[in-house]
Design an enzyme around this catalytic site. Sequence first.
Site, mmCIF file in Angstrom:
data_model
loop_
_atom_site.group_PDB
_atom_site.id
_atom_site.type_symbol
_atom_site.label_atom_id
_atom_site.label_comp_id
_atom_site.label_asym_id
_atom_site.label_seq_id
_atom_site.Cartn_x
_atom_site.Cartn_y
_atom_site.Cartn_z
ATOM 1 C CE LYS A 54 0.955 10.830 49.212
ATOM 2 N NZ LYS A 54 2.251 10.510 48.610
ATOM 3 C CG ASP A 83 5.394 10.593 49.524
ATOM 4 O OD1 ASP A 83 5.423 11.835 49.457
ATOM 5 O OD2 ASP A 83 4.847 9.880 48.671
#
Length: 325
Positions: A161, A194
């Site tokens: 991320k 994600d």
Amino acid sequence: MTPTIVIAPGDGIGKEVIPIALKAIETLHPDWTYIPVELGYECYQKTGSSLSDEVFQIMRESDAILFGAVTTPPTKEYQSVLLRIRKELDLYANLRPIQAPNVDILIVRENTEGLYSGIEWIEKDRACTVRVVSETGTRRIIRYALELTKKRNGHLTIGTKANVLASDAYFYEIAVDEISKYPHPIPYTMKYIDLLVLDVIANQARYDVIVTTNIFGDILSDAAAYLCGGLGMLPSANIGVYHAFFEPVHGSAPDIAGTNTANPVGAIRSAALLLQHLGDSDGAASLETAIQNTWAAGIKTKDLFGTASTTEFSDVFLSQLRRLI
Ligand code: IPM
Ligand code: MG
């Protein structure tokens, strides 16, 4: 010298599936030494300790540990057995192969730091956990993932991320540097975690080896279990420089413990990873063949929409295994 294996069933369904995995290894290696130990929440309730120093010492001196599952109660004073073992034995690489027809993905989860750093505290009106990503920790997990990718002649996906977290931007920066220093060219891609969780499920053929930080690997591997029939199917290997620890990815499953319905395949496959680690690849392959033959004979546990109990599966599986040797 023959290897010494510590057998730690732990709590809940760990006590049901590990004996089957143990029988499988014993069938192939009756001459090895197996040391059963008690640990976990039930052990804590009985003795006041979830993992005694004595058991820890036996683990340290072993060649490999086969572990079931432990129940982690949400009490402050209870320390997670699993996290303590991973950290103290410095089992920095958590390998989670996801295999099914048309799926062959290897998740390499950093296992000693990240959000599981253990550096946390509670203040008056908030609780804080420090997410640690160190250079050393990153270099060694990336190096490990590179070795595995090279062995598979595959490609590496780095899950981060990095668009939001400085710790992940750092992880990626170190990863790229480590890849550039690696003596063999390895194709790699970076994907945001994600999207990666979705894409692994939607487009599994795109993935080969995936390396990521601790919590992301935890989440990704449970999600990826969807590709191969659920959590009951997944094994894992926790590897350090000096120690090796094998466990199914599932937990102690108190909801089904004692009902003779648990799927022992994750545990048996963990035993197969243990055999591979100790150099017996043929033995590991025999375990997988015996699993496949058991399914082919129509024996499947409830999670796979079958009707076989854990013990029925076990009986057929072990007789299939004996036929192979
Ligand atoms: C796993 C489990 C553990 C983890 C828990 C039980 C501490 O979810 O092995 O994936 O989060 O690592
Ligand atoms: Mg998990």
